[in-house]
Design a protein around this motif. Sequence first.
Motif, PDB file in Angstrom:
ATOM      1  N   HIS A  67       0.829  -1.207   0.000  1.00 47.83           N
ATOM      2  CA  HIS A  67       0.000   0.000   0.000  1.00 47.83           C
ATOM      3  C   HIS A  67       0.864   1.258   0.000  1.00 47.83           C
ATOM      4  O   HIS A  67       0.608   2.199  -0.765  1.00 47.83           O
ATOM      5  CB  HIS A  67      -0.938   0.000   1.204  1.00 47.83           C
ATOM      6  CG  HIS A  67      -1.725   1.248   1.346  1.00 47.83           C
ATOM      7  ND1 HIS A  67      -2.774   1.567   0.515  1.00 47.83           N
ATOM      8  CD2 HIS A  67      -1.606   2.296   2.199  1.00 47.83           C
ATOM      9  CE1 HIS A  67      -3.266   2.738   0.851  1.00 47.83           C
ATOM     10  NE2 HIS A  67      -2.570   3.208   1.877  1.00 47.83           N
ATOM     11  N   MET A  70       2.394   1.720  -3.414  1.00 52.13           N
ATOM     12  CA  MET A  70       1.431   2.210  -4.410  1.00 52.13           C
ATOM     13  C   MET A  70       1.123   3.692  -4.237  1.00 52.13           C
ATOM     14  O   MET A  70       0.910   4.401  -5.210  1.00 52.13           O
ATOM     15  CB  MET A  70       0.135   1.400  -4.341  1.00 52.13           C
ATOM     16  CG  MET A  70       0.266   0.024  -4.937  1.00 52.13           C
ATOM     17  SD  MET A  70      -1.301  -0.861  -5.068  1.00 52.13           S
ATOM     18  CE  MET A  70      -1.877  -0.874  -3.399  1.00 52.13           C
ATOM     19  N   THR A  71       1.104   4.148  -2.984  1.00 50.82           N
ATOM     20  CA  THR A  71       0.814   5.561  -2.722  1.00 50.82           C
ATOM     21  C   THR A  71       2.083   6.409  -2.728  1.00 50.82           C
ATOM     22  O   THR A  71       2.017   7.616  -2.474  1.00 50.82           O
ATOM     23  CB  THR A  71       0.087   5.733  -1.375  1.00 50.82           C
ATOM     24  OG1 THR A  71       0.895   5.195  -0.328  1.00 50.82           O
ATOM     25  CG2 THR A  71      -1.273   5.062  -1.397  1.00 50.82           C
ATOM     26  N   LYS A  72       3.211   5.756  -3.004  1.00 51.15           N
ATOM     27  CA  LYS A  72       4.514   6.432  -3.083  1.00 51.15           C
ATOM     28  C   LYS A  72       4.840   7.207  -1.801  1.00 51.15           C
ATOM     29  O   LYS A  72       5.272   8.346  -1.828  1.00 51.15           O
ATOM     30  CB  LYS A  72       4.585   7.343  -4.301  1.00 51.15           C
ATOM     31  CG  LYS A  72       4.413   6.594  -5.610  1.00 51.15           C
ATOM     32  CD  LYS A  72       4.686   7.469  -6.788  1.00 51.15           C
ATOM     33  CE  LYS A  72       4.391   6.808  -8.095  1.00 51.15           C
ATOM     34  NZ  LYS A  72       4.976   5.558  -8.365  1.00 51.15           N
ATOM     35  N   THR A  73       4.609   6.542  -0.665  1.00 49.59           N
ATOM     36  CA  THR A  73       4.940   7.113   0.637  1.00 49.59           C
ATOM     37  C   THR A  73       5.747   6.083   1.425  1.00 49.59           C
ATOM     38  O   THR A  73       5.841   4.920   1.030  1.00 49.59           O
ATOM     39  CB  THR A  73       3.670   7.472   1.438  1.00 49.59           C
ATOM     40  OG1 THR A  73       2.866   6.293   1.600  1.00 49.59           O
ATOM     41  CG2 THR A  73       2.861   8.557   0.764  1.00 49.59           C
TER      42      THR A  73
END
Length: 111
Positions: A67, A70-73
């Motif tokens: 996750h 995917m959220t680039k965090t």
Amino acid sequence: MASYIARKGPLVFSNLGKWAYNLSGFNQYGLHRDDCLYENEDVQEAIRRLPRKLYDERNYRIIRALHLSMTKTILPKEQWTKYEEDVKYLEPYLKEVEQERIEREEWNKNH
């Protein structure tokens, strides 16, 4: 197997080791080293043998890392897996599976 206590972190705590560990990046997602192993047949069997609690914790870490990716965090720094606290939870099961495979191959070779 119940009496086994996983060794925490590598045997040698060195600045180079910590640097390489942090450079790898998986700790920024909250993953452990054993979460990132290439899943060959031995590793898959060792994962299958994990107790339910360890298996669920592993799945949670992997889903959370996916996750975050995917959220680039990444996680806040205080939630990163620390070098000293990285537990090799899969090691005893993997050693057991490898020993069984070697024993089976020896037996098959001789019979």
